[in-house]
Write an enzyme that holds these catalytic residues in place. Structure first.
Site, PDB file in Angstrom:
ATOM      1  N   ASP A 160       0.839  -1.207   0.000  1.00 16.76           N
ATOM      2  CA  ASP A 160       0.000   0.000   0.000  1.00 16.76           C
ATOM      3  C   ASP A 160       0.875   1.260   0.000  1.00 16.76           C
ATOM      4  O   ASP A 160       0.548   2.257  -0.656  1.00 16.76           O
ATOM      5  CB  ASP A 160      -0.935  -0.004   1.225  1.00 16.76           C
ATOM      6  CG  ASP A 160      -1.835  -1.226   1.221  1.00 16.76           C
ATOM      7  OD1 ASP A 160      -2.330  -1.590   0.139  1.00 16.76           O
ATOM      8  OD2 ASP A 160      -2.022  -1.828   2.293  1.00 16.76           O
ATOM      9  N   HIS A 190      -5.534  -3.656   5.384  1.00 21.66           N
ATOM     10  CA  HIS A 190      -5.134  -3.953   4.012  1.00 21.66           C
ATOM     11  C   HIS A 190      -6.303  -4.536   3.219  1.00 21.66           C
ATOM     12  O   HIS A 190      -6.269  -5.678   2.773  1.00 21.66           O
ATOM     13  CB  HIS A 190      -3.933  -4.911   4.004  1.00 21.66           C
ATOM     14  CG  HIS A 190      -3.476  -5.270   2.618  1.00 21.66           C
ATOM     15  ND1 HIS A 190      -2.913  -4.353   1.753  1.00 21.66           N
ATOM     16  CD2 HIS A 190      -3.539  -6.434   1.926  1.00 21.66           C
ATOM     17  CE1 HIS A 190      -2.649  -4.942   0.610  1.00 21.66           C
ATOM     18  NE2 HIS A 190      -3.019  -6.213   0.678  1.00 21.66           N
TER      19      HIS A 190
HETATM   20  C1  LMR Z   1      -2.743  -6.703  -3.122  1.00 18.64           C
HETATM   21  O1  LMR Z   1      -2.960  -5.689  -2.465  1.00 18.64           O
HETATM   22  O2  LMR Z   1      -2.363  -6.651  -4.296  1.00 18.64           O
HETATM   23  C2  LMR Z   1      -2.896  -8.055  -2.485  1.00 18.64           C
HETATM   24  O3  LMR Z   1      -3.483  -7.914  -1.225  1.00 18.64           O
HETATM   25  C3  LMR Z   1      -3.622  -9.043  -3.329  1.00 18.64           C
HETATM   26  C4  LMR Z   1      -5.062  -8.690  -3.589  1.00 18.64           C
HETATM   27  O4  LMR Z   1      -5.909  -9.600  -3.559  1.00 18.64           O
HETATM   28  O5  LMR Z   1      -5.379  -7.538  -3.861  1.00 18.64           O
END
Ligand code: LMR
Length: 293
Positions: free
Chosen positions: A128, A155
């Site tokens: 992120d 997340h």
């Molecule tokens: C991401 O942020 O790319 C990972 O958490 C995988 C997803 O499923 O988005």
């Protein structure tokens, strides 16, 4: 590639041998070894200082990270049980989704085994930060190397809260830029999932981000006293028991929280923070309930 890696133990339920042969030809100091299947897992973990868990299944278009819960929760639970039994002092980096629930599951497993150290359990949110830095640098024409945007919360979707008001170097954003950048950072994972059209989610940028977080962790373990990263950990910064924020890493894990990141938030960020709390709380409660059922 890191000179701080002396041994690299790889584990999976299949196809480890080829990856080990491949990686072991790199002229780096790391000694690469492979471990296949549950019967070899313990040997792969003995003596290890840091465990990275990216195991499980990825999203397909239309899925949320939470849709992976039922498959990935059991996988993460059994891997963390093995960590508790074989390298209870290791730092644990959890990448498997949904990270917002997997970290609480891991904590409950470690508590049951009597080896939980909240300073050493991390949900990896580095991607992120990587995305936020990339998108902001592109938008504002800044030198990437100089850009630093803290990202807090969790997340998944709206739980990913970039603090654009704290961007370094300081820069001005219009309200439209703030909304568009925030939305893109929150949905960066989905952007990749849709582009891959059923073939998985981010692997290369996630590996890049994980390598950064591992390198930072190893530097801290090695005695560097100037290491800061955003990560999802047990926290008292808000009323939520787990929360991503910038922390100071030291030899024993989390040594402190950069509390000033949460001060003087913009009205947009304050609203985002309040909005994310119920979703993050539900993900945390779901993880705790799973681990204790
Ligand atoms: C991401 O942020 O790319 C990972 O958490 C995988 C997803 O499923 O988005």
């Amino acid at each position: 590639m890191s000179p701080l890696v002396s041994h690299l133990n790889l584990y999976d339920i299949a196809n480890v041998k080829g990856v080990v042969a491949d990686l072991s030809h790199c002229n780096t100091p790391a000694q690469v070894a492979g471990f296949t299947g549950p019967e070899e897992l313990g040997d792969g973990l003995k003596g290890v200082d840091l465990v990275v868990i990216p195991a499980g299944v990825p999203r397909k278009p239309g899925m949320t990270r939470d849709d992976l819960f039922n498959i990935n929760a059991g996988i993460v639970k059994s891997l963390v049980e093995a960590v508790a039994d074989n390298c209870p002092n290791a730092w644990i980096h959890i990448i498997s989704n949904p990270v917002n629930s997997m970290v609480p599951i891991a904590a409950e497993v470690l508590k049951k085994k009597g080896v939980y150290d909240p300073k050493k359990l991390f949900g990896v949110t580095t991607l992120d930060i990587v995305r936020a830095n990339t998108f902001v640098a592109e938008k504002k024409g800044l030198r990437l190397i100089e850009v630093d945007v803290p990202v807090i919360g969790g997340h998944a979707g709206i739980t990913i809260l970039p603090l654009l008001s704290k961007t370094k170097p300081a820069c001005e954003f219009t309200q439209e830029e703030i909304e568009k950048l925030t939305d893109r950072i929150q949905n960066g994972g989905t952007e990749v999932v849709e582009a891959k059209a059923g073939a998985g989610s981010a692997t290369l940028s996630m590996a890049y981000a994980s390598a950064r977080f591992v390198e930072s962790s190893l530097r801290a373990l090695d005695g560097d006293s100037d290491v800061y990263e955003c990560t999802y950990v047990q926290s008292e910064l808000t009323e939520l028991p787990y929360f991503a924020s910038r922390v100071k890493l030291g030899k024993k894990g989390v040594e402190g929280f950069a509390t000033s990141d949460l001060e003087n938030l913009s009205p947009f960020e304050k609203e985002g923070l309040e909005k994310l709390k119920p979703e993050l709380k539900a993900s945390i409660d779901k993880g705790i309930a799973f681990a204790n059922k």
